[in-house]
Write a protein that holds these residues in place. Structure first.
Motif, PDB file in Angstrom:
ATOM      1  N   PRO B 117       0.700  -1.171  -0.006  1.00 22.15           N
ATOM      2  CA  PRO B 117       0.059   0.067   0.134  1.00 22.15           C
ATOM      3  C   PRO B 117       0.757   1.443  -0.144  1.00 22.15           C
ATOM      4  CG  PRO B 117      -0.370  -1.304   2.153  1.00 22.15           C
ATOM      5  CD  PRO B 117       0.576  -2.239   1.131  1.00 22.15           C
ATOM      6  N   ILE B 119       0.555   4.001   1.692  1.00 23.05           N
ATOM      7  CA  ILE B 119       1.051   4.588   2.673  1.00 23.05           C
ATOM      8  C   ILE B 119       2.311   3.942   3.282  1.00 23.05           C
ATOM      9  CG2 ILE B 119      -0.412   3.064   4.025  1.00 23.05           C
ATOM     10  CD1 ILE B 119      -0.558   6.487   4.978  1.00 23.05           C
ATOM     11  N   VAL B 120       2.587   2.844   3.072  1.00 27.22           N
ATOM     12  CA  VAL B 120       3.590   2.284   3.549  1.00 27.22           C
ATOM     13  C   VAL B 120       4.887   3.031   2.892  1.00 27.22           C
ATOM     14  CG1 VAL B 120       5.156   0.102   3.706  1.00 27.22           C
ATOM     15  CG2 VAL B 120       2.783   0.038   4.020  1.00 27.22           C
ATOM     16  N   TYR B 121       4.972   3.124   1.326  1.00 26.31           N
ATOM     17  CA  TYR B 121       5.929   4.041   0.988  1.00 26.31           C
ATOM     18  C   TYR B 121       6.094   5.296   1.459  1.00 26.31           C
ATOM     19  CZ  TYR B 121       6.245   0.591  -2.737  1.00 26.31           C
ATOM     20  OH  TYR B 121       6.414  -0.720  -3.498  1.00 26.31           O
ATOM     21  N   ALA B 211      -1.592   9.308  -0.201  1.00 28.43           N
ATOM     22  CA  ALA B 211      -0.947   8.690   1.144  1.00 28.43           C
ATOM     23  C   ALA B 211       0.534   8.795   1.191  1.00 28.43           C
ATOM     24  CB  ALA B 211      -1.483   7.272   1.137  1.00 28.43           C
TER      25      ALA B 211
END
Lengths: 298, 285
Positions: B117, B119-121, B211
């Motif tokens: 996802p 947001i993890v990046y 995100a």
């Protein structure tokens, strides 16, 4: 004409390729390592079990329980899957078995556009349409008072967002099933629907599981749209009409204050690490199913 | 027995028709609400000015900062991802074509990375920024988005490069070309339409994602004029303005959403059109 001769150019190109490849191939490990090192402070000081299953979330007094967020994420994801799963299977069967090729030519751009709409726009649409729909119509229908910003709203918006992903894979799978199988079944006197139910469905099952798994992983990590409609209240939701909070929303909402409270940044990085682990795990398992499907189909 | 079979089939057929058309209906509904709300809020001022004083209380100004910010960020990220992605995709399909297991492994890793996802990046980018002591900036945002769109870029190029027939490579080798010449001069020309599609696809992904830029690109009311300064982006301008209680500000969120949706529709339209155009240099076997 060129600065370098052929051999030198080959060497430059080759180095360029290798450097890029190493960079790309190390990306998942870099991500994992980076997030692990950042969340190490938290993992080191607390029990992993406590972090995952404690219900108390009070960063100010050093209490980090991720349970409400994990439960919220699971609720939202499951609702999204329950809605989009059947719709995707039915649609994939319909467009591959019952309609002419021309219909797919309408369906494909539609799926592409659905997949291309950014998640903030889905979130905005959720606030405009889904939230009032739930507070004014669905809530009263079940006799529940709700603001609309709820687990159900997030699940609904999310279900629409993952439909294109799942549907694309399913259409591909139903299309690649060899026609001979279908012909054999039909020639034995089975009806079209019996053929679909007993032959195609069985054949496609590993592929269907994989498609659902990919959709599930995608839904679990989805941030902005969920953040905008889920309500962002830290509690254990008792019904789908309650507001909730998800892991991605937790990260996105609190990055501003994460440096002011000790260990808060570690906690948020830990949340990202959970997301990464869940995503990698699901994708790994589903690849196994896809491989199996490919072997069966071959 | 016969009757119940028929009933079952027609029952499911009705369900299928409902499912299929409900997807199309939802798409139409989304488009309708974005356009209806957005066109009402649209004006030249919104498109061509930056926020002025009191903008967030409903006073004058527009979203030019976000439009230009998003475009420059997405262009930069797409360019970087292309410079890293093209050689990887070519390497897999030219140099590693004999090593089936290595290729399978690389594709597998790319698919894994694709699924992570955004947001993890974003979180990863943010932690790297703290580590290196960089502020939120256009540069940090661009690099994060580059990482995010890289697997999309490579995998879509890879899918096209796979289709190049082996005979073409053999012909090139027999005329004395080496591997990198085969890769950069022949493979790229044969698959130019697919490569353009991959670039446009990544661009669309990059410009729409919020995100990953939330922590890394920051937000500002000014136009971007340096790599080290924060930059506004369209998705974030939608997000921030929508959470305002002032209706005039919310309206501009709808206008921003319309602009973003239009950019993405244009990009996907282009990639469809261009894909069909560039067949001149293609050799058919």
């Amino acid at each position: 004409m060129y600065l370098l001769n052929r051999i030198q150019r080959h060497r430059v190109n080759y180095t360029w390729m290798i450097v890029s490849l190493v960079l790309v191939a190390s990306l998942p490990f870099l991500l994992f390592l980076g997030l692990y090192l950042k969340s190490f402070l938290l993992i080191h000081d607390y029990h992993l079990g406590d972090l995952l299953f404690s219900k108390e979330w009070k960063p100010g007094s050093g209490k980090f329980g991720f349970y409400p967020f994990i439960v919220g994420s699971i609720w939202v994801t499951l609702i999204a899957m329950l809605i989009s799963g059947p719709i995707c299977i039915l649609t994939a069967i319909y467009v591959t078995q019952y309609t002419k090729k021309r219909f797919l030519r309408i369906m494909h751009p539609a799926i592409d556009i659905l997949a291309g709409i950014p998640s903030v726009v889905y979130g905005l649409w959720g606030i405009l349409v889904i939230v009032p729909f739930i507070s004014d119509f669905v809530g009263p229908l079940f006799g529940v008072k709700t603001l609309g910003y709820s687990i159900l709203a997030a699940g609904l918006v999310l279900s629409i967002m993952i439909i294109p992903f799942i549907l694309n894979i399913l259409i591909e799978i139903f299309r690649t099933i060899p026609i001979e199988l279908k012909e054999a079944s039909l020639s034995l006197g089975a009806t079209q629907w019996e053929t679909i139910k007993h032959v195609l469905f069985k054949k496609a099952l590993p592929g269907i599981i994989a498609a659902f798994g990919f959709g599930l992983a995608r839904a679990f990590g989805e941030t902005m749209a969920v953040l905008m409609v889920v309500g962002n209240v830290v509690n254990l939701p008792k019904s789908v009409f309650d507001p909730g909070y998800t892991l991605p929303a937790l990260i996105a909402n609190n990055y501003g204050e994460m440096l002011s409270i000790p260990k808060y940044d570690s906690a948020l990085m830990f949340a990202a690490l959970i997301l990464l682990a869940v995503s990698l795990f699901f994708n790994l398992v589903m690849h196994f199913f896809i491989d199996r499907y490919n072997k069966l189909a071959a | 027995m016969k009757r119940s079979k028929k009933i079952e089939e027609s029952f499911f057929k009705v369900l299928m028709v409902i499912a299929t058309y409900s997807i199309l209906a939802v798409l139409a509904l989304i488009m309708y609400s974005i356009f209806a709300k957005g066109i009402k809020a649209m004006s030249w001022e919104v498109l061509t000015t930056v926020p002025s004083g009191g903008y967030y209380y409903g006073k004058g100004g527009g979203i030019l900062n976000a439009i230009l910010g998003s475009l420059s960020l997405a262009f930069g990220a797409t360019l970087l991802a292309f410079l890293i992605g093209l050689p990887v995709a070519l390497y897999i399909n030219v140099f590693l074509v004999r090593y089936k297991n290595a290729v399978r492994m690389i594709r597998f890793i790319l698919d894994l990375v694709w699924g992570i996802p955004s947001i993890v990046y974003g979180a990863f980018g943010f932690s790297m920024m703290i580590l290196l002591g960089i502020q939120t900036s256009l540069l940090a945002g661009t690099i994060t988005v580059t990482l995010f769109i890289l697997p999309i870029m490579i995998r879509s190029m890879d899918e096209i490069l796979r289709t190049v027939p082996i005979g073409l490579s053999e012909a090139a080798y027999s005329l004395g070309s080496n591997k990198s010449e085969l890769a950069f001069k022949i493979f790229t020309r044969q698959t130019i339409s697919g490569i353009i599609t991959a670039i446009l696809l990544s661009f669309g992904r990059g410009i729409g994602d919020a995100a990953s830029v939330l922590f890394t690109a920051g937000y500002t009311d000014n136009l971007p004029n340096s790599l080290m300064e924060p930059v506004a982006t369209l998705p974030l301008s939608i997000f921030f303005q929508l959470s305002s209680p002032v209706p005039a500000v919310q309206d501009r969120a709808y206008a921003s959403a319309l602009v973003l949706t239009l950019i993405i529709l244009l990009v996907s339209l282009f990639s469809r059109g261009l894909g069909k155009r560039y067949h001149k240099t293609k050799i058919n076997f």
